[in-house]
Design a protein around this motif. Structure first.
Motif, short mmCIF file in Angstrom:
data_model
loop_
_atom_site.label_atom_id
_atom_site.label_comp_id
_atom_site.label_asym_id
_atom_site.label_seq_id
_atom_site.Cartn_x
_atom_site.Cartn_y
_atom_site.Cartn_z
N ALA A 275 3.52 0.52 -11.12
CA ALA A 275 2.84 1.56 -10.34
C ALA A 275 1.90 1.00 -9.28
O ALA A 275 1.59 1.69 -8.30
N THR A 276 1.45 -0.22 -9.44
CA THR A 276 0.52 -0.81 -8.48
C THR A 276 1.16 -1.06 -7.13
O THR A 276 0.52 -0.93 -6.09
N VAL A 277 2.45 -1.42 -7.12
CA VAL A 277 3.09 -1.80 -5.86
C VAL A 277 4.26 -0.89 -5.46
O VAL A 277 4.74 -0.97 -4.33
N CYS A 278 4.72 -0.05 -6.37
CA CYS A 278 5.84 0.86 -6.06
C CYS A 278 5.40 2.30 -6.27
O CYS A 278 4.46 2.57 -7.02
N CYS A 279 6.10 3.22 -5.62
CA CYS A 279 5.84 4.64 -5.85
C CYS A 279 7.13 5.42 -5.61
O CYS A 279 8.01 4.99 -4.85
N ALA A 280 7.24 6.57 -6.25
CA ALA A 280 8.44 7.40 -6.14
C ALA A 280 8.68 7.85 -4.70
O ALA A 280 9.83 7.95 -4.25
N GLU A 281 7.60 8.07 -3.97
CA GLU A 281 7.73 8.53 -2.58
C GLU A 281 8.48 7.50 -1.74
O GLU A 281 9.34 7.85 -0.92
N THR A 282 8.16 6.21 -1.93
CA THR A 282 8.86 5.16 -1.19
C THR A 282 10.31 5.06 -1.59
O THR A 282 11.21 4.97 -0.74
N PRO B 42 5.87 -8.06 0.75
CA PRO B 42 6.98 -9.00 0.56
C PRO B 42 8.28 -8.41 0.02
O PRO B 42 9.29 -9.09 0.01
N ARG B 43 8.27 -7.18 -0.48
CA ARG B 43 9.49 -6.54 -0.99
C ARG B 43 9.66 -5.17 -0.35
O ARG B 43 8.67 -4.45 -0.13
N LEU B 44 10.89 -4.79 -0.09
CA LEU B 44 11.16 -3.52 0.58
C LEU B 44 10.55 -2.35 -0.17
O LEU B 44 9.97 -1.44 0.43
N GLU B 45 10.65 -2.36 -1.50
CA GLU B 45 10.14 -1.25 -2.30
C GLU B 45 8.62 -1.21 -2.37
O GLU B 45 8.04 -0.26 -2.89
N PHE B 46 7.95 -2.24 -1.84
CA PHE B 46 6.48 -2.25 -1.79
C PHE B 46 5.94 -1.57 -0.54
O PHE B 46 4.75 -1.29 -0.46
N VAL B 47 6.82 -1.38 0.46
CA VAL B 47 6.38 -0.78 1.72
C VAL B 47 6.15 0.71 1.50
O VAL B 47 7.06 1.43 1.09
N HIS B 48 4.95 1.18 1.77
CA HIS B 48 4.67 2.59 1.53
C HIS B 48 5.53 3.46 2.44
O HIS B 48 5.87 3.08 3.57
N ALA B 49 5.90 4.63 1.94
CA ALA B 49 6.83 5.52 2.65
C ALA B 49 6.43 5.76 4.10
O ALA B 49 7.28 5.76 4.99
N LYS C 226 5.03 3.86 6.10
CA LYS C 226 5.09 2.66 6.94
C LYS C 226 6.52 2.13 7.10
O LYS C 226 6.74 1.18 7.86
N LEU C 227 7.48 2.72 6.40
CA LEU C 227 8.86 2.26 6.51
C LEU C 227 9.36 2.32 7.94
O LEU C 227 10.10 1.45 8.40
N LYS C 228 8.95 3.36 8.67
CA LYS C 228 9.36 3.53 10.06
C LYS C 228 8.89 2.37 10.92
O LYS C 228 9.55 2.00 11.90
N MET C 229 7.77 1.78 10.54
CA MET C 229 7.21 0.68 11.32
C MET C 229 8.11 -0.56 11.29
O MET C 229 8.01 -1.42 12.16
N MET C 230 8.99 -0.64 10.30
CA MET C 230 9.87 -1.79 10.21
C MET C 230 10.85 -1.85 11.38
O MET C 230 11.47 -2.89 11.62
#
Length: 314
Positions: free
Chosen positions: A38-45, A105-112, A114-118
């Motif tokens: 839960a610290t680095v991942c979330c369902a929203e992402t 460092p991992r795709l699933e760590f990027v908050h939802a 901020k994904l567009k920023m990639m």
């Protein structure tokens, strides 16, 4: 320390601090039946990844936790850096953008949000993840991005994962017997090792997907690097290959760790060896893993590549 390294150290330091604040029962959450930290991942992402747009020239590195993804990430970055032959202007532009975005460092760590920023990241993007194909963006397969699937034998993976979670504040602390049971039942972060292999086995004949075996890469890095370079469309000479091997060695990465990983250095680097499982497995656990492998993976192509008889037998 440059800005990217500063952001990297801050990410890992904050991850460890945030994990320490959570009660054991709060540290993992379930998404579609799979546990995640839960610290680095979330369902929203994980939901937002469904609409993430991959590029044809992306390189996707996927590996189950503790199979060597941090090491292979370093190798890939060095291969692309040398193979793409970027000009100094291109290199500086890439560095500036990467520093500005400071992506996790991992795709699933990027908050939802901020994904567009990639999209701002210049090609060729190297995207690292522990996710299975059914959770990854469908655009990866639709757009035929290059996918490297890293595989490590299950016994060493289990032992490495056990030591890792007991140093990591983002996971509940467990005894060896408890973690062994959870691993065998898929009740650990990122789910079942066996399901992970089975899911990727469905894609292994795709021309844009290739498997890399951790043990083989350790034993013959020169051959492994040639395979990686050819898969990505690069032609590296022997001097360039040796340069990548030296820059991505366990020793060099350990020495550079404090500048890029901070306190996380002592957590992520332990032995990186093959066969360490013999120091932990009881006879009954050894037999249980042998039965599980035979039941779940013996008939798969990736299961055959693991070379279980060589790396997992007494």
């Amino acid at each position: 320390m440059d800005e990217f390294r500063k952001h990297s150290v801050e990410f890992y330091d904050n991850m460890l601090l945030d994990g320490a604040k959570l009660a054991p029962e709060e540290k993992l959450f379930s998404y579609k039946g799979v546990l995640y930290p839960a610290t680095v991942c979330c369902a929203e992402t994980l939901t937002a990844l469904e609409t993430f747009e991959a590029r044809r020239d992306d390189v996707i590195l996927t590996g189950y936790p503790k199979t060597g993804t941090h090491w292979l990430d370093k190798i890939l970055n060095n291969v692309v850096d040398i193979g793409a032959k970027y000009t100094e202007e291109e290199k500086n532009k890439r560095i500036d953008i990467e520093n500005e975005l400071a992506m996790p460092p991992r795709l699933e760590f990027v908050h939802a949000d901020k994904l567009k920023m990639m999209e701002k990241l210049p090609s060729r993007r190297i995207i690292v993840t522990h996710l299975t194909p059914d959770t990854l963006p469908k655009s990866i397969f639709k757009n035929k991005a290059k996918v490297l699937v890293l595989i490590r034998n299950p016994k060493d993976t289990l032992v490495s994962y056990f030591h890792f979670i007991n140093k990591m504040s983002i996971f509940p602390t467990l005894t060896w017997d408890s973690f062994f049971r959870d691993f065998m039942n898929g009740k650990v972060g990122w789910g079942s090792y066996f399901d992970y292999i089975k899911e990727w086995d469905k894609y292994i004949d795709d021309e844009n997907v290739t498997a890399l075996i951790y043990e083989e890469l350790k034993e013959n890095p020169n051959l492994g690097l040639k395979k990686i370079a050819a898969f990505l469309g690069y032609s590296l000479n022997e001097e360039e290959i040796q340069k990548v091997i030296e820059k991505s060695s366990f020793k060099v990465m350990m020495e550079n760790g404090p500048n890029t990983l901070g306190k996380f250095t002592d957590i992520i680097f332990r032995k990186g060896s093959v066969g360490d499982w013999r120091s932990m497995f009881s006879d009954s656990q050894n037999q249980e893993m042998d039965r599980k492998f035979e039941e779940c993976l013996a008939g798969t192509k990736l299961g055959a590549k693991i070379n279980y008889e060589v790396y997992c037998k007494m």
